[in-house]
Design an enzyme around this catalytic site. Structure first.
Site, mmCIF file in Angstrom:
data_model
loop_
_atom_site.group_PDB
_atom_site.id
_atom_site.type_symbol
_atom_site.label_atom_id
_atom_site.label_comp_id
_atom_site.label_asym_id
_atom_site.label_seq_id
_atom_site.Cartn_x
_atom_site.Cartn_y
_atom_site.Cartn_z
ATOM 1 N N ARG A 123 0.856 -1.180 0.000
ATOM 2 C CA ARG A 123 0.000 0.000 0.000
ATOM 3 C C ARG A 123 0.898 1.237 0.000
ATOM 4 N NH1 ARG A 123 -4.911 0.793 -1.448
ATOM 5 N NH2 ARG A 123 -5.663 -0.929 -0.119
ATOM 6 N N GLN A 130 -7.527 -8.611 -7.966
ATOM 7 C CA GLN A 130 -7.494 -7.172 -8.235
ATOM 8 C C GLN A 130 -6.118 -6.725 -8.684
ATOM 9 O OE1 GLN A 130 -10.000 -4.619 -7.159
ATOM 10 N NE2 GLN A 130 -8.754 -2.868 -6.575
ATOM 11 N N HIS A 179 0.728 2.622 -10.454
ATOM 12 C CA HIS A 179 -0.157 3.080 -9.375
ATOM 13 C C HIS A 179 0.614 3.994 -8.407
ATOM 14 C CE1 HIS A 179 -3.293 3.108 -6.451
ATOM 15 N NE2 HIS A 179 -3.921 2.026 -6.899
ATOM 16 N N ASP A 203 -12.081 8.745 -7.361
ATOM 17 C CA ASP A 203 -11.600 7.566 -8.091
ATOM 18 C C ASP A 203 -12.058 7.713 -9.544
ATOM 19 O OD1 ASP A 203 -10.606 5.162 -8.898
ATOM 20 O OD2 ASP A 203 -11.779 3.931 -7.535
ATOM 21 N N GLU A 242 -1.991 8.178 -11.557
ATOM 22 C CA GLU A 242 -1.547 6.881 -12.063
ATOM 23 C C GLU A 242 -1.629 6.801 -13.593
ATOM 24 O OE1 GLU A 242 -4.080 4.054 -10.061
ATOM 25 O OE2 GLU A 242 -4.354 5.448 -8.393
#
Length: 346
Positions: A78, A102, A207, A253, A317
């Site tokens: 993370r 994912q 990311h 998002d 990203e």
């Protein structure tokens, strides 16, 4: 270890040559760190080839990393720059990637360190660096060191995947991921080749978690007139960015496709208090995901710490996720981002 009384002494630095970048492995061989003579550094975890640190010459961290991030290979990291391949998010309706977890397997596979390479721009009689230091050999050496860069290469292939990953995505591929550190920028570049005898489709995304001073005074430019999908709405909605500046004041998002004939050429600038902090340049990555979990989403993620860390982070990203990249046997896909400190783009 036996102490050799007549062991050779360390070699002295060659006169006239600038100091060289240093590359070192961690004690447990789980990560590699490159440091420039001028002090800048980057650290990459072999698990996922995840960039977990990027510091400037003052030692100031440029990436956000959760205090609860797992760096032991037990789960994706993370923070930093996790690498997304071969699927962005999940794709239950896509036959080739529907079984994958994912963001695919790249960020949760152990990559092989392939080596390093360095380069430098030596001052010449026609360059300002030479003119400024022509009276000082030591100054010329320092200028050459300041222009030096180091590139770290990492590799992953289908044969290096776990049995579970190969079962869920049974296609032959080879990937080379390069991380290049300069004095004022960081570049990440991915080349993926189809080594199979049949075509397959993929998505790619870097990311990137940027560290910002205060999310409430942070703005993003370069997205005006870009179309985007908003993944916080149900159902997911589509819209166009009308304002020249994007600000973050709630969970965000969005998957943007910057406007223009060559959307990947549009610089994305992240500013703090109206001062450029990062400029993101993209190569063959036509989409930009902007993400911040805000209060409620951060509270619900076990590996997001501190819980108010959303105030100091912003994910911008670059990726190729708007459509599927189709690779025929022998074809390769290449995409890269360069994050430049401040507003400098040259």
């Amino acid at each position: 270890m036996v102490d050799r009384p007549r062991k050779p002494s360390a070699l002295a630095t060659t006169p006239g040559l600038p100091p060289q970048p240093q590359v070192a492995f961690s004690a447990d061989n789980s990560s590699v760190t490159a440091t420039l003579p001028t002090g800048e550094s980057v650290s990459v975890l072999l698990y996922g080839a995840t960039v977990v640190s990027w510091k400037d010459k003052k030692g100031e961290e440029k990436l956000w990393l959760s205090e609860a991030a797992r760096l032991d290979g037990s789960r994706p990291v993370r923070g930093g720059i996790p690498l997304v391949f071969p699927v962005f998010g999940t794709a239950p309706d896509h036959a080739q990637t529907k079984a994958l977890p994912q963001h695919g397997f790249a960020r949760s596979s152990r990559w092989e360190f392939l080596g390093k390479s360095t380069s430098e721009s030596t001052p010449t009689p026609t360059t300002p660096a030479f003119a400024a230091t022509a009276t000082s050999a030591a100054g010329a050496v320092a200028a050459a060191a300041a222009d030096m860069s180091v590139k770290l290469d990492f590799g992953l292939s289908s044969s290096g995947l776990s049995e579970d990953a190969r079962a869920k995505w049974p296609y032959a591929f080879n990937a080379i991921y390069s991380v290049t550190l300069n004095t004022d920028s960081l570049t990440t570049n991915l080349v993926v080749t189809n080594d199979d005898d049949k075509s397959w489709e993929c998505q790619v995304l870097m990311h990137t978690y940027l560290r910002v001073d205060d999310i409430t005074t942070t703005t993003i430019s370069g997205l005006q007139n870009a179309t985007y999908t908003d993944k916080t709405t149900s159902p997911i909605s589509s819209s166009t960015q009308s304002s020249p500046l994007l600000t973050i004041s709630s969970e965000t998002d969005r998957v943007y496709t910057p406007a223009g004939d060559s959307p990947a050429s549009v610089p994305i600038v992240v500013s703090s208090d109206n001062k450029p902090k990062f400029t993101i340049l993209r190569d063959n990555l036509s989409n930009v995901v902007v993400w911040n979990p805000w209060v409620e989403k951060a509270q619900g993620m076990a590996d997001f710490e501190p819980k108010d860390g959303y105030k100091q982070m912003l994910c911008v990203e670059p990726g190729a996720v708007g459509t599927w990249q189709v690779l025929e046997p022998g074809d390769a896909f290449e995409g890269a981002q360069t994050i430049v400190l401040g507003g400098k783009t040259e």
